[in-house]
Design a protein around this motif. Structure first.
Motif, PDB file in Angstrom:
ATOM      1  N   GLU A  10       3.170  21.597  -7.463  1.00 34.78           N
ATOM      2  CA  GLU A  10       4.612  21.386  -7.362  1.00 34.78           C
ATOM      3  C   GLU A  10       5.378  22.506  -8.067  1.00 34.78           C
ATOM      4  N   ALA A  11       4.899  22.870  -9.245  1.00 40.64           N
ATOM      5  CA  ALA A  11       5.570  23.920 -10.018  1.00 40.64           C
ATOM      6  C   ALA A  11       5.587  25.238  -9.254  1.00 40.64           C
ATOM      7  N   LEU A  12       4.482  25.562  -8.596  1.00 39.17           N
ATOM      8  CA  LEU A  12       4.431  26.795  -7.802  1.00 39.17           C
ATOM      9  C   LEU A  12       5.487  26.761  -6.704  1.00 39.17           C
ATOM     10  N   TYR A  13       5.558  25.625  -6.010  1.00 37.99           N
ATOM     11  CA  TYR A  13       6.522  25.503  -4.914  1.00 37.99           C
ATOM     12  C   TYR A  13       7.955  25.574  -5.421  1.00 37.99           C
ATOM     13  N   GLU A  14       8.236  24.859  -6.505  1.00 39.91           N
ATOM     14  CA  GLU A  14       9.579  24.856  -7.076  1.00 39.91           C
ATOM     15  C   GLU A  14       9.993  26.227  -7.580  1.00 39.91           C
ATOM     16  N   ALA A  15       9.017  27.030  -7.987  1.00 39.88           N
ATOM     17  CA  ALA A  15       9.297  28.383  -8.487  1.00 39.88           C
ATOM     18  C   ALA A  15       9.435  29.411  -7.364  1.00 39.88           C
ATOM     19  N   GLY A  16       9.269  28.978  -6.118  1.00 43.07           N
ATOM     20  CA  GLY A  16       9.476  29.877  -4.991  1.00 43.07           C
ATOM     21  C   GLY A  16       8.225  30.541  -4.449  1.00 43.07           C
ATOM     22  N   ILE A  17       7.054  30.090  -4.881  1.00 41.05           N
ATOM     23  CA  ILE A  17       5.804  30.641  -4.356  1.00 41.05           C
ATOM     24  C   ILE A  17       5.617  30.177  -2.911  1.00 41.05           C
ATOM     25  N   SER A  18       5.364  31.144  -2.015  1.00 43.15           N
ATOM     26  CA  SER A  18       5.170  30.822  -0.600  1.00 43.15           C
ATOM     27  C   SER A  18       3.703  30.637  -0.245  1.00 43.15           C
ATOM     28  N   TYR A  19       2.823  31.441  -0.874  1.00 44.41           N
ATOM     29  CA  TYR A  19       1.417  31.447  -0.481  1.00 44.41           C
ATOM     30  C   TYR A  19       0.499  31.346  -1.691  1.00 44.41           C
ATOM     31  N   ILE A  20      -0.597  30.624  -1.481  1.00 46.17           N
ATOM     32  CA  ILE A  20      -1.718  30.611  -2.417  1.00 46.17           C
ATOM     33  C   ILE A  20      -2.884  31.280  -1.697  1.00 46.17           C
ATOM     34  N   PHE A  21      -3.271  32.463  -2.141  1.00 42.80           N
ATOM     35  CA  PHE A  21      -4.429  33.155  -1.582  1.00 42.80           C
ATOM     36  C   PHE A  21      -5.647  32.640  -2.335  1.00 42.80           C
ATOM     37  N   ALA A  22      -6.429  31.796  -1.682  1.00 44.18           N
ATOM     38  CA  ALA A  22      -7.389  30.957  -2.395  1.00 44.18           C
ATOM     39  C   ALA A  22      -8.830  31.221  -2.013  1.00 44.18           C
ATOM     40  N   ASN A  23      -9.676  31.266  -3.043  1.00 45.76           N
ATOM     41  CA  ASN A  23     -11.120  31.229  -2.890  1.00 45.76           C
ATOM     42  C   ASN A  23     -11.589  30.086  -3.791  1.00 45.76           C
ATOM     43  N   LEU A  24     -11.733  28.905  -3.199  1.00 48.37           N
ATOM     44  CA  LEU A  24     -11.909  27.684  -3.969  1.00 48.37           C
ATOM     45  C   LEU A  24     -13.365  27.433  -4.318  1.00 48.37           C
ATOM     46  N   GLY A  25     -13.580  26.629  -5.394  1.00 50.85           N
ATOM     47  CA  GLY A  25     -14.939  26.338  -5.837  1.00 50.85           C
ATOM     48  C   GLY A  25     -15.044  24.964  -6.457  1.00 50.85           C
ATOM     49  N   SER A  26     -16.113  24.742  -7.198  1.00 51.88           N
ATOM     50  CA  SER A  26     -16.403  23.426  -7.767  1.00 51.88           C
ATOM     51  C   SER A  26     -15.414  23.032  -8.855  1.00 51.88           C
ATOM     52  N   ASP A  27     -14.594  23.965  -9.303  1.00 52.06           N
ATOM     53  CA  ASP A  27     -13.610  23.680 -10.347  1.00 52.06           C
ATOM     54  C   ASP A  27     -12.270  23.217  -9.781  1.00 52.06           C
ATOM     55  N   HIS A  28     -12.161  23.088  -8.459  1.00 59.13           N
ATOM     56  CA  HIS A  28     -10.864  22.822  -7.845  1.00 59.13           C
ATOM     57  C   HIS A  28     -10.728  21.470  -7.116  1.00 59.13           C
ATOM     58  N   PRO A  29     -11.544  20.458  -7.392  1.00 59.32           N
ATOM     59  CA  PRO A  29     -11.367  19.184  -6.686  1.00 59.32           C
ATOM     60  C   PRO A  29      -9.968  18.604  -6.823  1.00 59.32           C
ATOM     61  N   ALA A  30      -9.360  18.711  -7.998  1.00 58.66           N
ATOM     62  CA  ALA A  30      -8.015  18.159  -8.188  1.00 58.66           C
ATOM     63  C   ALA A  30      -6.999  18.886  -7.317  1.00 58.66           C
ATOM     64  N   ILE A  31      -7.172  20.187  -7.191  1.00 63.22           N
ATOM     65  CA  ILE A  31      -6.272  20.991  -6.359  1.00 63.22           C
ATOM     66  C   ILE A  31      -6.456  20.623  -4.888  1.00 63.22           C
ATOM     67  N   ILE A  32      -7.707  20.544  -4.460  1.00 61.29           N
ATOM     68  CA  ILE A  32      -7.994  20.227  -3.056  1.00 61.29           C
ATOM     69  C   ILE A  32      -7.486  18.832  -2.705  1.00 61.29           C
ATOM     70  N   GLU A  33      -7.720  17.864  -3.586  1.00 61.24           N
ATOM     71  CA  GLU A  33      -7.264  16.492  -3.340  1.00 61.24           C
ATOM     72  C   GLU A  33      -5.734  16.431  -3.261  1.00 61.24           C
ATOM     73  N   SER A  34      -5.075  17.166  -4.144  1.00 65.09           N
ATOM     74  CA  SER A  34      -3.605  17.167  -4.139  1.00 65.09           C
ATOM     75  C   SER A  34      -3.060  17.829  -2.893  1.00 65.09           C
ATOM     76  N   LEU A  35      -3.696  18.901  -2.454  1.00 66.23           N
ATOM     77  CA  LEU A  35      -3.285  19.561  -1.220  1.00 66.23           C
ATOM     78  C   LEU A  35      -3.474  18.643  -0.012  1.00 66.23           C
ATOM     79  N   ALA A  36      -4.608  17.956   0.012  1.00 63.43           N
ATOM     80  CA  ALA A  36      -4.890  17.050   1.130  1.00 63.43           C
ATOM     81  C   ALA A  36      -3.886  15.901   1.168  1.00 63.43           C
ATOM     82  N   ARG A  37      -3.563  15.327   0.004  1.00 62.30           N
ATOM     83  CA  ARG A  37      -2.595  14.228  -0.050  1.00 62.30           C
ATOM     84  C   ARG A  37      -1.213  14.715   0.380  1.00 62.30           C
ATOM     85  N   ALA A  38      -0.845  15.925  -0.063  1.00 59.92           N
ATOM     86  CA  ALA A  38       0.465  16.468   0.320  1.00 59.92           C
ATOM     87  C   ALA A  38       0.558  16.658   1.834  1.00 59.92           C
ATOM     88  N   LYS A  39      -0.528  17.129   2.439  1.00 61.80           N
ATOM     89  CA  LYS A  39      -0.536  17.314   3.890  1.00 61.80           C
ATOM     90  C   LYS A  39      -0.409  15.968   4.599  1.00 61.80           C
TER      91      LYS A  39
END
Length: 592
Positions: A10-39
């Motif tokens: 949310e903070a990234l979006y509110e700050a005007g970030i348009s893109y996340i250039f991502a190479n995801l791994g085992s440390d990102h389940p919370a990020i992936i889950e939040s992205l999936a819920r947002a979608k």
């Protein structure tokens, strides 16, 4: 559940970030889950661009920031992904582009004490003592997210630091348990976290600078990246025209001054001879340039008065750096030029005869340089020269709607001197020394400027360093087509020239062995075709060049990337540049 990961996104979006250039791994389940819920909930967040290689991810963010001035986010996997950023973080740091890098961290619990506790063997293997230390030499700021209660503040502060001059990358990391932690939503005013205001020249120093400038008979301006701010180019043109001051670009990685302007007196790189305009200057204004000249080979006279204006005039991150100057002024180039122009306009009496005489002199030099360049561009029947390739590119592109990227390395001067562009924001180089920026940067700039045609001019070494398999997979997936022209000399010419510069009559020169050739030659264009459906074109004859370029541009216009692999003289060929270096260094050695 509303987690730290959700708040971070949310903070990234509110700050005007348009893109996340991502190479995801085992440390990102919370990020992936939040992205999936947002979608699922149709909640707006930054768009995720999947990047199979971290170097390309950061190069894309680098390109986007160059084209817009706005930082984007790069997301990588713990310390392994951090290290895989490699030279791209050097590029972002030295080029002073803002970017927020986020990496997860290995969980700090192992018995299920918290959500996200260690449950894979790599959580032990990837646990290191100082993950942030891997990039500390290249970042303006680094920190660890320890709670969701202030994660938005950390994001806003990071971006505030990244965007404040001198701009640069920042790095945050967060362990799995922290990113999975339940937290409460908060709302903050993002306009309270703006970057610091641009700096200006102090009044007394401004007056002294202008007194010295207007008293000079042969003033000169040298710049490299003033064009980062498009508005600054207009101010530079005004100053140059007002006082008839010639402009030299030193290793330019932006369009700093219109190339066809009569006061533009060329660009220089690692030239082995003295620039006569630089030698005769009695006043030199260096503005936005890390390396305005190579002091060992090509510099102003000892009597010249030098002023240095930059957001970082002491280059505090460079252990060895000095350009003796009367004044070092820490200021934003756009603001500084506005100050100079306003002062001259309202407070200076101008010697119009002297100005007219200078205008006539340097306009003549400009015309002579253009004629010399045209001569170098002439087609040869035996080989395809870099100058000829660049001239062909110049003739076929729509300059109003094209952005040129230059990572041609030893052919960097051929591109910067022969592309002849006039529109600010139409030309970029990496601004640094780690090769491979061109591919990811093309994607990032295309995302930022989808209406523009992107043409990347690169060497074969730089092309290979760019991880073309990843680049063209991404370009195909995310509909960011661009044209690549490879100036292929079948090797790394730069190490060869560096060796000749130090050992002109050494054993390497005698035997012709430099360990830099790429024989047997790969079909580089086919790599892009296999990875991302790019259209491959190979050019070996000069008469094929313009047709290949026009065909390539037509295909790009239809939405498909194109790679044109152009055969130029082999890295082992004893060309004019090689001979010139030998002659210069023989003379130097003999004199010593």
């Amino acid at each position: 559940m509303y987690t730290t990961g959700t708040a971070f996104l949310e903070a990234l979006y509110e700050a005007g970030i348009s893109y996340i250039f991502a190479n995801l791994g085992s440390d990102h389940p919370a990020i992936i889950e939040s992205l999936a819920r947002a979608k699922k909930d149709n909640k707006e967040l930054p768009t995720v661009i999947t990047c199979p290689h971290e170097f390309v991810a950061l190069s894309a963010a680098h390109g986007y920031a160059q084209a817009t001035g706005e930082p984007q986010t790069v997301m990588v996997h713990v310390e392994c992904g951090t290290q895989n950023l490699g030279g791209a973080i050097h590029n972002a740091s030295r080029s002073r582009v803002p970017v927020l890098i986020f990496a997860g961290a290995s969980p700090y619990t192992q018995e299920g004490e918290k959500i996200g506790s260690r449950n894979e063997f790599i959580h032990w293997i990837q646990d290191v003592r100082d993950q942030r230390g891997i990039v500390r030499g290249y970042t303006k700021y680094d920190n660890e997210i320890r709670t969701g209660s202030n994660v938005k503040q950390l994001v806003y502060r990071s971006l505030q630091i990244a965007k404040s001059e001198p701009a640069g990358p920042v790095y945050l990391m967060g362990p799995r348990e922290v990113m999975e932690e339940k937290t409460e939503p908060i709302t903050l005013k993002t306009d309270l976290w703006q970057p610091i205001s641009p700096e200006a020249i102090a009044p007394q120093q401004l007056k002294q600078l202008i007194n010295d400038l207007t008293a000079a008979k042969n003033p000169l301006i040298v710049t490299s990246y003033l064009g980062r701010n498009i508005e600054a180019v207009k101010e530079l043109v005004y100053l140059s025209e007002k006082l008839s001051i010639p402009v030299i670009e030193s290793i330019p990685h932006h369009l700093n001054f219109p190339h066809n302007h009569p006061m533009h007196c060329g660009s220089q790189w690692n030239v082995s001879d003295q620039n006569p305009i630089l030698a005769e200057a009695d006043f030199v204004l260096v503005i936005d340039s890390d390396v305005p000249w190579i002091q060992m080979l090509n510099k102003p006279s000892e009597e010249a008065t030098v002023y240095y204006i930059d957001v970082d005039p002491l280059k505090e991150e460079m252990p060895l750096w000095y350009i003796p100057s009367k004044r070092f002024l820490k200021a934003n180039s756009y603001v500084a030029l506005q100050q100079i122009n306003e002062y001259i306009k309202h407070h200076c009496k101008i010697d119009q005869k002297a100005i007219f005489k200078r205008r006539k002199k340097y306009s003549k030099i400009h015309i002579e340089q253009m004629e010399e360049k045209r001569h170098k561009e002439q087609s040869r029947t035996d080989v395809i020269t870099p100058e000829y390739v660049v001239a062909c590119v110049r003739e076929v592109i729509d300059k109003e709607n094209t952005i040129i990227l230059n990572e041609a390395i030893t052919n960097y001067p051929a591109v910067s001197n022969h592309i002849r562009l006039d529109i600010p924001g139409s030309y970029y180089g990496s601004g640094a020394g780690s090769l491979g920026w061109n591919g990811g940067a093309a994607i990032g700039i295309k995302l930022a400027k989808p209406e523009k045609t992107i043409v990347s001019l690169t060497g074969d070494g730089s092309y290979l360093f760019s991880v073309p398999s990843t680049v063209h997979w991404m370009a195909n997936k995310y509909k960011t087509p661009f044209l690549t022209v490879i100036l292929n000399n079948a090797g790394w010419k730069a190490p060869k020239m560096s060796t000749l510069g130090v050992h002109p009559r050494g054993v390497a020169s005698e035997t012709g062995e430099y360990w830099v050739n790429f024989d047997p030659i790969s079909d580089l264009a086919k790599v892009a075709e296999a990875a991302g459906n790019a259209y491959p074109i190979n050019v070996e004859k000069h008469e094929e060049m313009k047709g290949a370029l026009q065909k390539g541009l037509n295909i790009v216009e239809e939405g498909r990337s194109v790679v044109i692999n152009v055969k130029i003289p082999h890295v082992y060929a004893k060309d004019e540049t090689h001979i010139k270096w030998e002659q210069y260094n023989y003379l130097t050695v003999d004199n010593k």
